[in-house]
Design a protein around this motif. Structure first.
Motif, PDB file in Angstrom:
ATOM      1  N   HIS A  49      16.001  24.415  19.919  1.00  0.00           N
ATOM      2  CA  HIS A  49      17.430  23.864  19.074  1.00  0.00           C
ATOM      3  C   HIS A  49      18.485  24.984  19.712  1.00  0.00           C
ATOM      4  CE1 HIS A  49      19.407  23.060  15.690  1.00  0.00           C
ATOM      5  NE2 HIS A  49      19.592  24.104  15.202  1.00  0.00           N
ATOM      6  N   TYR A  50      18.339  26.166  19.905  1.00  0.00           N
ATOM      7  CA  TYR A  50      19.479  26.851  20.153  1.00  0.00           C
ATOM      8  C   TYR A  50      19.901  26.461  21.383  1.00  0.00           C
ATOM      9  CZ  TYR A  50      21.808  31.189  21.364  1.00  0.00           C
ATOM     10  OH  TYR A  50      22.965  32.293  21.859  1.00  0.00           O
ATOM     11  N   GLN A  51      19.146  26.102  22.337  1.00  0.00           N
ATOM     12  CA  GLN A  51      19.613  25.712  23.687  1.00  0.00           C
ATOM     13  C   GLN A  51      20.502  24.491  23.731  1.00  0.00           C
ATOM     14  OE1 GLN A  51      17.696  27.192  27.587  1.00  0.00           O
ATOM     15  NE2 GLN A  51      16.031  27.021  26.203  1.00  0.00           N
ATOM     16  N   ALA A  56      21.911  26.360  27.867  1.00  0.00           N
ATOM     17  CA  ALA A  56      20.693  26.756  28.482  1.00  0.00           C
ATOM     18  C   ALA A  56      21.040  28.320  28.656  1.00  0.00           C
ATOM     19  CB  ALA A  56      20.482  26.256  29.943  1.00  0.00           C
ATOM     20  N   PHE A  57      20.119  29.085  28.456  1.00  0.00           N
ATOM     21  CA  PHE A  57      20.364  30.653  28.758  1.00  0.00           C
ATOM     22  C   PHE A  57      20.566  31.008  29.851  1.00  0.00           C
ATOM     23  CE2 PHE A  57      16.863  30.250  25.299  1.00  0.00           C
ATOM     24  CZ  PHE A  57      17.540  30.944  24.315  1.00  0.00           C
ATOM     25  N   THR A  58      21.601  31.997  30.013  1.00  0.00           N
ATOM     26  CA  THR A  58      21.991  32.427  31.642  1.00  0.00           C
ATOM     27  C   THR A  58      20.726  33.275  32.216  1.00  0.00           C
ATOM     28  OG1 THR A  58      22.826  34.540  30.810  1.00  0.00           O
ATOM     29  CG2 THR A  58      24.562  32.457  30.708  1.00  0.00           C
ATOM     30  N   ASP A  59      20.996  33.371  33.283  1.00  0.00           N
ATOM     31  CA  ASP A  59      19.979  34.370  34.266  1.00  0.00           C
ATOM     32  C   ASP A  59      20.181  35.962  33.597  1.00  0.00           C
ATOM     33  OD1 ASP A  59      19.546  32.212  35.830  1.00  0.00           O
ATOM     34  OD2 ASP A  59      20.775  33.031  37.515  1.00  0.00           O
ATOM     35  N   GLN A  60      21.372  36.314  33.120  1.00  0.00           N
ATOM     36  CA  GLN A  60      21.686  37.498  32.342  1.00  0.00           C
ATOM     37  C   GLN A  60      20.740  37.445  31.164  1.00  0.00           C
ATOM     38  OE1 GLN A  60      23.098  40.402  33.726  1.00  0.00           O
ATOM     39  NE2 GLN A  60      22.291  41.443  31.640  1.00  0.00           N
ATOM     40  N   GLU A  61      20.836  36.447  30.234  1.00  0.00           N
ATOM     41  CA  GLU A  61      20.283  36.497  29.166  1.00  0.00           C
ATOM     42  C   GLU A  61      18.689  36.727  29.306  1.00  0.00           C
ATOM     43  OE1 GLU A  61      23.318  33.947  26.205  1.00  0.00           O
ATOM     44  OE2 GLU A  61      22.033  32.811  27.773  1.00  0.00           O
TER      45      GLU A  61
END
Length: 79
Positions: A49-51, A56-61
């Protein structure tokens, strides 16, 4: 105490014997496994849901999440 309901399940004999080697409370053991699976499913739903809302989540995240989840120290930061 949570409400419970008795159910009948069928398991492979080897699996049941393996569980009984680790616990004398197979019902409690299976309940714990089911609860863990349900928590993972709910978390996956929340992450999806968040994404869907924020991308999409970053590599850093992902690196930061791995460090929080696994307590990893000194891991390289994603560029």
């Amino acid at each position: 105490m949570a409400k419970t309901r008795k159910v009948t399940i069928t398991l492979p004999v080897e699996l049941l014997e393996s569980m009984r080697a680790h616990t004398d409370n197979v019902s409690g053991y299976l309940t714990e496994l089911a609860e863990r699976a349900e928590r993972r499913r709910l978390l996956r739903d929340e992450l999806d849901h968040y994404q869907g809302e924020f991308g999409a989540f970053t590599d850093q995240e992902m690196v930061e999440a791995q460090a929080l989840l696994h307590g990893t120290e000194g891991i390289e930061r994603a560029a």
